[in-house]
Scaffold this motif. Structure first.
Motif, PDB file in Angstrom:
ATOM      1  N   SER A 100       1.200  -4.364   9.886  1.00 43.33           N
ATOM      2  CA  SER A 100       1.276  -5.757  10.319  1.00 43.33           C
ATOM      3  C   SER A 100       2.046  -5.954  11.618  1.00 43.33           C
ATOM      4  O   SER A 100       2.044  -7.064  12.158  1.00 43.33           O
ATOM      5  N   LEU A 101       2.689  -4.910  12.156  1.00 44.48           N
ATOM      6  CA  LEU A 101       3.484  -5.110  13.358  1.00 44.48           C
ATOM      7  C   LEU A 101       2.866  -4.396  14.557  1.00 44.48           C
ATOM      8  O   LEU A 101       2.201  -5.031  15.388  1.00 44.48           O
ATOM      9  N   SER A 102       3.025  -3.106  14.651  1.00 37.56           N
ATOM     10  CA  SER A 102       2.511  -2.403  15.828  1.00 37.56           C
ATOM     11  C   SER A 102       1.017  -2.131  15.729  1.00 37.56           C
ATOM     12  O   SER A 102       0.356  -1.892  16.729  1.00 37.56           O
ATOM     13  N   GLY A 103       0.461  -2.167  14.511  1.00 37.49           N
ATOM     14  CA  GLY A 103      -0.959  -1.880  14.342  1.00 37.49           C
ATOM     15  C   GLY A 103      -1.200  -0.421  14.009  1.00 37.49           C
ATOM     16  O   GLY A 103      -0.333   0.449  14.160  1.00 37.49           O
ATOM     17  N   VAL A 104      -2.402  -0.146  13.533  1.00 39.51           N
ATOM     18  CA  VAL A 104      -2.763   1.214  13.115  1.00 39.51           C
ATOM     19  C   VAL A 104      -3.251   2.011  14.309  1.00 39.51           C
ATOM     20  O   VAL A 104      -4.139   1.575  15.045  1.00 39.51           O
ATOM     21  N   ASP A 105      -2.670   3.170  14.483  1.00 39.50           N
ATOM     22  CA  ASP A 105      -3.110   4.083  15.535  1.00 39.50           C
ATOM     23  C   ASP A 105      -4.131   5.075  14.999  1.00 39.50           C
ATOM     24  O   ASP A 105      -5.099   5.404  15.675  1.00 39.50           O
ATOM     25  N   ARG A 106      -3.928   5.522  13.756  1.00 40.69           N
ATOM     26  CA  ARG A 106      -4.842   6.503  13.178  1.00 40.69           C
ATOM     27  C   ARG A 106      -4.936   6.306  11.673  1.00 40.69           C
ATOM     28  O   ARG A 106      -3.916   6.152  10.988  1.00 40.69           O
ATOM     29  N   CYS A 107      -6.175   6.284  11.165  1.00 42.84           N
ATOM     30  CA  CYS A 107      -6.448   6.250   9.729  1.00 42.84           C
ATOM     31  C   CYS A 107      -7.372   7.421   9.418  1.00 42.84           C
ATOM     32  O   CYS A 107      -8.321   7.684  10.173  1.00 42.84           O
ATOM     33  N   PRO A 108      -7.137   8.169   8.357  1.00 43.69           N
ATOM     34  CA  PRO A 108      -7.940   9.366   8.085  1.00 43.69           C
ATOM     35  C   PRO A 108      -9.425   9.047   7.931  1.00 43.69           C
ATOM     36  O   PRO A 108      -9.808   8.006   7.399  1.00 43.69           O
ATOM     37  N   ASP A 109     -10.244   9.979   8.396  1.00 47.51           N
ATOM     38  CA  ASP A 109     -11.683   9.877   8.198  1.00 47.51           C
ATOM     39  C   ASP A 109     -12.033  10.141   6.735  1.00 47.51           C
ATOM     40  O   ASP A 109     -11.270  10.778   5.998  1.00 47.51           O
ATOM     41  N   PRO A 110     -13.201   9.675   6.268  1.00 42.17           N
ATOM     42  CA  PRO A 110     -13.624   9.979   4.896  1.00 42.17           C
ATOM     43  C   PRO A 110     -13.740  11.486   4.675  1.00 42.17           C
ATOM     44  O   PRO A 110     -14.071  12.246   5.586  1.00 42.17           O
ATOM     45  N   VAL A 111     -13.463  11.900   3.455  1.00 42.82           N
ATOM     46  CA  VAL A 111     -13.536  13.307   3.068  1.00 42.82           C
ATOM     47  C   VAL A 111     -14.475  13.409   1.874  1.00 42.82           C
ATOM     48  O   VAL A 111     -14.314  12.688   0.882  1.00 42.82           O
ATOM     49  N   THR A 112     -15.469  14.294   1.963  1.00 42.69           N
ATOM     50  CA  THR A 112     -16.387  14.526   0.850  1.00 42.69           C
ATOM     51  C   THR A 112     -16.028  15.838   0.172  1.00 42.69           C
ATOM     52  O   THR A 112     -15.979  16.889   0.820  1.00 42.69           O
ATOM     53  N   VAL A 113     -15.785  15.766  -1.119  1.00 44.01           N
ATOM     54  CA  VAL A 113     -15.461  16.947  -1.919  1.00 44.01           C
ATOM     55  C   VAL A 113     -16.729  17.366  -2.651  1.00 44.01           C
ATOM     56  O   VAL A 113     -17.241  16.624  -3.493  1.00 44.01           O
ATOM     57  N   SER A 114     -17.241  18.531  -2.323  1.00 40.48           N
ATOM     58  CA  SER A 114     -18.487  18.996  -2.930  1.00 40.48           C
ATOM     59  C   SER A 114     -18.305  20.310  -3.680  1.00 40.48           C
ATOM     60  O   SER A 114     -19.290  20.907  -4.126  1.00 40.48           O
ATOM     61  N   VAL A 115     -17.077  20.743  -3.829  1.00 41.53           N
ATOM     62  CA  VAL A 115     -16.786  21.991  -4.541  1.00 41.53           C
ATOM     63  C   VAL A 115     -16.448  21.664  -5.990  1.00 41.53           C
ATOM     64  O   VAL A 115     -15.680  20.748  -6.280  1.00 41.53           O
ATOM     65  N   GLU A 116     -17.026  22.422  -6.905  1.00 36.21           N
ATOM     66  CA  GLU A 116     -16.706  22.216  -8.313  1.00 36.21           C
ATOM     67  C   GLU A 116     -15.257  22.605  -8.581  1.00 36.21           C
ATOM     68  O   GLU A 116     -14.728  23.550  -8.001  1.00 36.21           O
ATOM     69  N   GLY A 117     -14.621  21.865  -9.486  1.00 35.85           N
ATOM     70  CA  GLY A 117     -13.245  22.174  -9.842  1.00 35.85           C
ATOM     71  C   GLY A 117     -12.608  21.017 -10.566  1.00 35.85           C
ATOM     72  O   GLY A 117     -13.087  19.874 -10.505  1.00 35.85           O
ATOM     73  N   ALA A 118     -11.511  21.304 -11.251  1.00 36.06           N
ATOM     74  CA  ALA A 118     -10.789  20.284 -12.012  1.00 36.06           C
ATOM     75  C   ALA A 118      -9.535  19.849 -11.260  1.00 36.06           C
ATOM     76  O   ALA A 118      -8.841  20.663 -10.650  1.00 36.06           O
ATOM     77  N   ASP A 119      -9.267  18.553 -11.324  1.00 36.22           N
ATOM     78  CA  ASP A 119      -8.027  17.981 -10.787  1.00 36.22           C
ATOM     79  C   ASP A 119      -7.793  18.339  -9.321  1.00 36.22           C
ATOM     80  O   ASP A 119      -6.689  18.729  -8.920  1.00 36.22           O
ATOM     81  N   GLN A 120      -8.828  18.209  -8.513  1.00 35.52           N
ATOM     82  CA  GLN A 120      -8.678  18.439  -7.083  1.00 35.52           C
ATOM     83  C   GLN A 120      -8.003  17.228  -6.424  1.00 35.52           C
ATOM     84  O   GLN A 120      -8.093  16.103  -6.907  1.00 35.52           O
ATOM     85  N   VAL A 121      -7.319  17.496  -5.305  1.00 32.70           N
ATOM     86  CA  VAL A 121      -6.526  16.469  -4.632  1.00 32.70           C
ATOM     87  C   VAL A 121      -6.967  16.366  -3.172  1.00 32.70           C
ATOM     88  O   VAL A 121      -7.157  17.385  -2.501  1.00 32.70           O
ATOM     89  N   VAL A 122      -7.113  15.134  -2.690  1.00 35.94           N
ATOM     90  CA  VAL A 122      -7.381  14.877  -1.274  1.00 35.94           C
ATOM     91  C   VAL A 122      -6.267  13.975  -0.744  1.00 35.94           C
ATOM     92  O   VAL A 122      -6.012  12.911  -1.297  1.00 35.94           O
ATOM     93  N   SER A 123      -5.604  14.422   0.330  1.00 34.74           N
ATOM     94  CA  SER A 123      -4.508  13.665   0.921  1.00 34.74           C
ATOM     95  C   SER A 123      -4.889  13.212   2.327  1.00 34.74           C
ATOM     96  O   SER A 123      -5.679  13.867   3.015  1.00 34.74           O
ATOM     97  N   GLY A 124      -4.302  12.100   2.751  1.00 34.96           N
ATOM     98  CA  GLY A 124      -4.522  11.589   4.099  1.00 34.96           C
ATOM     99  C   GLY A 124      -3.247  10.958   4.634  1.00 34.96           C
ATOM    100  O   GLY A 124      -2.407  10.473   3.870  1.00 34.96           O
ATOM    101  N   THR A 125      -3.084  10.990   5.962  1.00 34.82           N
ATOM    102  CA  THR A 125      -1.897  10.446   6.603  1.00 34.82           C
ATOM    103  C   THR A 125      -2.301   9.413   7.646  1.00 34.82           C
ATOM    104  O   THR A 125      -3.181   9.669   8.476  1.00 34.82           O
ATOM    105  N   ALA A 126      -1.649   8.258   7.586  1.00 31.59           N
ATOM    106  CA  ALA A 126      -1.873   7.181   8.554  1.00 31.59           C
ATOM    107  C   ALA A 126      -0.696   7.146   9.538  1.00 31.59           C
ATOM    108  O   ALA A 126       0.436   7.477   9.178  1.00 31.59           O
ATOM    109  N   ARG A 127      -0.961   6.711  10.760  1.00 28.61           N
ATOM    110  CA  ARG A 127       0.075   6.579  11.779  1.00 28.61           C
ATOM    111  C   ARG A 127      -0.083   5.242  12.484  1.00 28.61           C
ATOM    112  O   ARG A 127      -1.201   4.837  12.819  1.00 28.61           O
ATOM    113  N   ASP A 128       1.048   4.549  12.702  1.00 28.13           N
ATOM    114  CA  ASP A 128       0.972   3.295  13.439  1.00 28.13           C
ATOM    115  C   ASP A 128       1.265   3.533  14.916  1.00 28.13           C
ATOM    116  O   ASP A 128       1.547   4.649  15.349  1.00 28.13           O
ATOM    117  N   MET A 129       1.197   2.474  15.707  1.00 24.18           N
ATOM    118  CA  MET A 129       1.369   2.601  17.151  1.00 24.18           C
ATOM    119  C   MET A 129       2.780   3.035  17.541  1.00 24.18           C
ATOM    120  O   MET A 129       3.000   3.566  18.635  1.00 24.18           O
TER     121      MET A 129
END
Length: 275
Positions: A100-129
């Motif tokens: 709400s203040l400086s604005g978003v500089d970077r938001c992660p792109d979508p990630v497609t998980v196509s590998v079989e497996g249990a309890d997989q995790v996808v993380s992303g990091t946002a950065r402001d201006m």
């Protein structure tokens, strides 16, 4: 300013403004003391002054943009898991970011998980201006795209020639190395009709809702073979219903499904007397 702003013109820490002046003639007598700006805000204006030895005063303005708060980030998955927590197709994770203040500089792109497996995790990091960062993780991504294996288990084996001659029951059992078996069809009884190429089908479902199909091939003949007898000569050749020569009894055997495995050989009656 200490520290200087980043390439977007923002600070993510408090800023100290130091005032300095130049005077080519009488020289600088004094300047306002340093000022630390620690409040968040965009284009915050601060004014400072310097005086020369002749008593003249000059002023200048500095503008400071400070954002100390990390951006907000949230992850979403599609499709959602079933009641057992599994999906049978690739999963796409998207992120929504806001600042709400400086604005978003970077938001992660979508990630497609196509590998079989249990309890997989996808993380992303946002950065402001201002350079503040925040991370989010979508957890529990369990993907199983392989149908279960299905095994047919008859309650008994056929006879030595590979035929069932009485009713039997097939039980269905499944194996799934990833999500596991949820349920299999109930046992399937077979009571006929006779057949030389019978097939019973059964199904198991794993926890990802994938269906596996199994088959049990069998041969079934519960009908007794037909046997008839014929005598040669066909009628007595003597008086009062007696043969005067040894008669031969021939047997004829038939079976429409499994065929005849054995039929009694012809028998010649050579013993005198009433048989």
């Amino acid at each position: 300013m200490d520290p200087p702003p980043n390439g977007n013109g923002w600070h993510r820490t408090p800023v100290t403004i130091t005032w300095s002046g130049t005077d080519a003639l009488s020289g600088i007598d004094s300047c306002d003391p340093p000022e630390t700006v620690s409040a968040e805000g965009a284009e915050q204006a601060r004014t400072g002054s310097c005086s020369d030895r002749a008593g003249n005063t000059g002023s200048a303005e500095a503008r400071v943009s400070i954002d100390l708060t990390p951006p907000r980030i949230q992850g979403f998955r599609s499709p959602l898991p079933n009641a057992s927590g599994w999906v049978s197709v690739p999963v796409t994770v998207t992120f929504e970011c806001d600042d709400s203040l400086s604005g978003v500089d970077r938001c992660p792109d979508p990630v497609t998980v196509s590998v079989e497996g249990a309890d997989q995790v996808v993380s992303g990091t946002a950065r402001d201006m201002a350079g503040n960062t925040a991370s989010a993780a979508v957890t529990g991504i369990s993907i199983d795209m392989t149908p279960p294996q299905v095994h047919a288990i008859p309650d008994r084996s056929p006879n030595a020639r590979g035929w069932y001659t009485a009713p039997f029951t097939v039980t269905w059992s499944g194996a799934d190395l990833l999500s596991g078996i949820w349920q299999c069809d109930s046992p399937t009884p077979y009571e006929g009709p006779d057949t030389a190429d019978g097939v019973i089908a059964g199904e198991c479902i794993d926890r990802a809702d994938l269906r596996g199909l199994g088959e049990f091939a069998f041969r079934y003949d519960a009908t007794l073979p037909a046997i008839t007898a014929a005598i040669t000569p066909p009628a007595p050749n003597g008086q009062n219903g007696w043969w005067t020569v040894p008669p031969t009894v021939d047997f004829r055997c038939e079976d429409e499904t499994s065929g005849v495995a054995f039929c009694t050989h012809p028998v010649t009656v050579t013993t005198e007397g009433l048989q």
